[in-house]
Motif scaffolding. Structure first.
Motif, PDB file in Angstrom:
ATOM      1  N   ARG A  96      -7.349  -3.097  18.122  1.00  0.00           N
ATOM      2  CA  ARG A  96      -8.478  -3.498  17.330  1.00  0.00           C
ATOM      3  C   ARG A  96      -8.369  -3.139  16.112  1.00  0.00           C
ATOM      4  N   LEU A  97      -8.523  -4.266  15.060  1.00  0.00           N
ATOM      5  CA  LEU A  97      -8.048  -4.143  13.724  1.00  0.00           C
ATOM      6  C   LEU A  97      -9.024  -2.915  13.034  1.00  0.00           C
ATOM      7  N   VAL A  98     -10.153  -2.601  13.542  1.00  0.00           N
ATOM      8  CA  VAL A  98     -11.106  -1.693  12.937  1.00  0.00           C
ATOM      9  C   VAL A  98     -10.013  -0.215  12.669  1.00  0.00           C
ATOM     10  N   ASP A  99      -9.219   0.026  13.681  1.00  0.00           N
ATOM     11  CA  ASP A  99      -8.441   1.341  13.216  1.00  0.00           C
ATOM     12  C   ASP A  99      -7.223   1.522  14.163  1.00  0.00           C
ATOM     13  N   GLY A 100      -7.111   0.424  15.013  1.00  0.00           N
ATOM     14  CA  GLY A 100      -5.802   0.391  15.770  1.00  0.00           C
ATOM     15  C   GLY A 100      -4.620  -0.079  14.923  1.00  0.00           C
ATOM     16  N   SER A 101      -4.935  -1.016  13.955  1.00  0.00           N
ATOM     17  CA  SER A 101      -3.671  -1.476  13.034  1.00  0.00           C
ATOM     18  C   SER A 101      -3.372  -0.786  11.944  1.00  0.00           C
ATOM     19  N   ASN A 102      -2.212  -1.368  11.375  1.00  0.00           N
ATOM     20  CA  ASN A 102      -1.924  -0.415  10.370  1.00  0.00           C
ATOM     21  C   ASN A 102      -2.812  -0.661   9.075  1.00  0.00           C
ATOM     22  N   SER A 103      -3.415  -1.803   9.007  1.00  0.00           N
ATOM     23  CA  SER A 103      -4.508  -2.324   7.978  1.00  0.00           C
ATOM     24  C   SER A 103      -5.332  -2.993   8.734  1.00  0.00           C
ATOM     25  N   ARG A 114       1.024  -9.316  16.333  1.00  0.00           N
ATOM     26  CA  ARG A 114       0.177  -7.931  16.965  1.00  0.00           C
ATOM     27  C   ARG A 114       0.880  -6.958  17.016  1.00  0.00           C
ATOM     28  N   ARG A 115       2.197  -7.372  17.497  1.00  0.00           N
ATOM     29  CA  ARG A 115       3.492  -6.264  17.349  1.00  0.00           C
ATOM     30  C   ARG A 115       3.619  -5.603  16.051  1.00  0.00           C
ATOM     31  N   ARG A 116       3.622  -6.437  14.980  1.00  0.00           N
ATOM     32  CA  ARG A 116       3.870  -6.041  13.737  1.00  0.00           C
ATOM     33  C   ARG A 116       2.684  -5.109  13.126  1.00  0.00           C
ATOM     34  N   ALA A 117       1.288  -5.515  13.529  1.00  0.00           N
ATOM     35  CA  ALA A 117       0.213  -5.044  13.138  1.00  0.00           C
ATOM     36  C   ALA A 117      -0.039  -3.964  13.638  1.00  0.00           C
ATOM     37  N   TYR A 118       0.259  -3.652  14.821  1.00  0.00           N
ATOM     38  CA  TYR A 118       0.061  -2.370  15.728  1.00  0.00           C
ATOM     39  C   TYR A 118       1.009  -1.482  15.589  1.00  0.00           C
ATOM     40  N   SER A 119       2.042  -1.681  14.609  1.00  0.00           N
ATOM     41  CA  SER A 119       3.214  -1.009  14.806  1.00  0.00           C
ATOM     42  C   SER A 119       3.155   0.651  14.925  1.00  0.00           C
ATOM     43  N   MET A 120       2.156   1.066  14.084  1.00  0.00           N
ATOM     44  CA  MET A 120       2.122   2.554  13.967  1.00  0.00           C
ATOM     45  C   MET A 120       1.609   3.012  15.295  1.00  0.00           C
ATOM     46  N   LEU A 121       0.728   2.421  16.256  1.00  0.00           N
ATOM     47  CA  LEU A 121       0.345   2.576  17.316  1.00  0.00           C
ATOM     48  C   LEU A 121       1.236   2.594  18.326  1.00  0.00           C
ATOM     49  N   LEU A 122       2.070   1.490  18.356  1.00  0.00           N
ATOM     50  CA  LEU A 122       3.130   1.112  19.321  1.00  0.00           C
ATOM     51  C   LEU A 122       4.181   1.976  19.382  1.00  0.00           C
ATOM     52  N   THR A 123       4.623   2.539  18.094  1.00  0.00           N
ATOM     53  CA  THR A 123       5.766   3.405  17.952  1.00  0.00           C
ATOM     54  C   THR A 123       5.429   4.751  18.076  1.00  0.00           C
ATOM     55  N   LYS A 124       4.387   5.249  17.429  1.00  0.00           N
ATOM     56  CA  LYS A 124       4.088   6.662  17.259  1.00  0.00           C
ATOM     57  C   LYS A 124       2.598   7.147  17.978  1.00  0.00           C
ATOM     58  N   THR A 143       0.665   8.795  -6.917  1.00  0.00           N
ATOM     59  CA  THR A 143       1.296   7.306  -6.678  1.00  0.00           C
ATOM     60  C   THR A 143       0.905   6.919  -5.349  1.00  0.00           C
ATOM     61  N   VAL A 144       1.019   5.471  -5.259  1.00  0.00           N
ATOM     62  CA  VAL A 144       0.954   4.861  -3.867  1.00  0.00           C
ATOM     63  C   VAL A 144       2.030   4.079  -3.643  1.00  0.00           C
ATOM     64  N   ASN A 145       2.266   4.249  -2.360  1.00  0.00           N
ATOM     65  CA  ASN A 145       3.486   3.296  -1.823  1.00  0.00           C
ATOM     66  C   ASN A 145       2.703   2.921  -0.321  1.00  0.00           C
ATOM     67  N   ASP A 146       2.187   1.776  -0.250  1.00  0.00           N
ATOM     68  CA  ASP A 146       1.547   1.462   0.884  1.00  0.00           C
ATOM     69  C   ASP A 146       1.898   0.026   1.497  1.00  0.00           C
ATOM     70  N   PRO A 147       2.816  -0.093   2.312  1.00  0.00           N
ATOM     71  CA  PRO A 147       3.341  -1.103   2.739  1.00  0.00           C
ATOM     72  C   PRO A 147       2.589  -2.224   3.416  1.00  0.00           C
ATOM     73  N   TYR A 148       1.246  -1.689   3.551  1.00  0.00           N
ATOM     74  CA  TYR A 148       0.148  -2.403   4.214  1.00  0.00           C
ATOM     75  C   TYR A 148      -0.907  -3.174   3.203  1.00  0.00           C
TER      76      TYR A 148
END
Ligand code: HEC
Length: 222
Positions: A96-103, A114-124, A143-148
């Motif tokens: 779910r986008l609320v907190d399952g996805s990277n953004s 979805r595989r891309r959006a939830y990569s932090m959940l899927l890999t870690k 400083t900020v370096n946020d890929p999302y």
């Protein structure tokens, strides 16, 4: 997975196996994992798998059990999350986008999205916890370096593994950063056991409410 949970549970169940005579069996909850079998023992004798913990109390089909699974040491592991993704094409309630996805702004139209959006959940096995920098913090954001392209100082994206919802009677604060305990009334060794137990009970009640409103996007207070 965090193997240490399984190790501890494994030892605990071995201990019970050795110490509790076969004449007093407890209603057992067994689940297999790569190390063998984990067992959850409840002081109530059994766990009511139809109780509120296992019910969808919000609006996005999630229950506490979505992220605190018995067969994952009452947390989640990347293996378990990936299996759910494969079975449901990434539509299981944990995604779910609320907190399952990277953004929360991620695109989730296709399985590939979805595989891309939830990569932090899927890999870690990590959930995005959004917190601001606390007032009076002993650090500042340089400083900020946020890929999302989402996080800000007002809402840092902190990726965290769900803590196991078991043996909670022994914890001394609630959440990785202790934020579910009222800072005005912390659990301390100066308190009596009864005082600390009351603080813990109130903190966990508050945690359930926040989890339902947050993770499960509830709109009716528990
Ligand atoms: C979307 C996943 C998700 C759902 C659903 C969820 N949790 Fe959690 N839970 C987490 C995460 C992640 C943490 C750790 C967050 C942190 O420390 O900032 C956590 C931490 C906790 C803790 C803290 C344990 C400790 O040792 O401090 C408790 C208690 C808890 N959850 C109970 C619940 C309950 C009760 C529900 C249902 C009402 C629930 N959770 C639903 C992800 C989830």
């Amino acid at each position: 997975m965090k193997p240490n949970y399984f190790f501890v549970m494994g030892i605990a169940s071995l201990g019970f196996g050795l110490l509790v005579p076969a004449a007093t069996p407890q209603a057992g909850h067994y689940s297999r994992n790569e190390f063998g079998v984990a067992r959850t023992v409840s002081s109530n004798g059994q766990i009511d798998m139809t109780g509120p913990f296992f019910q969808s109390l919000g609006t996005n089909s999630r229950s506490c059990d979505t992220c605190h699974r018995e067969n994952q040491g009452w947390s989640i592991s990347p293996d378990d999350v990936r299996e759910r993704f494969d079975h449901t094409k990434g539509l299981d309630p944990i995604f779910r986008l609320v907190d399952g996805s990277n953004s929360p702004n991620a695109t989730v139209n296709t399985v590939q999205d979805r595989r891309r959006a939830y990569s932090m959940l899927l890999t870690k096995g990590l959930i995005r916890v959004e917190r601001p920098i606390p007032a009076g913090a002993e650090f500042s954001l340089v400083t900020v370096n946020d890929p999302y392209h989402f996080a800000s100082a007002a809402g840092l994206s902190l990726f965290r593994r769900p803590l196991p919802t078991t043996n909670l009677r022994f914890i001394s604060t609630v959440m990785w950063d202790g934020r579910e305990v009222n800072p005005a009334t912390p659990m301390t060794i100066a308190n009596t056991l009864a005082q600390n137990q009351a603080i813990l009970a109130a903190s966990l009640a508050h945690q359930s409410l926040d989890a339902t409103n947050g993770h499960a996007q509830g709109n009716v207070p528990l």
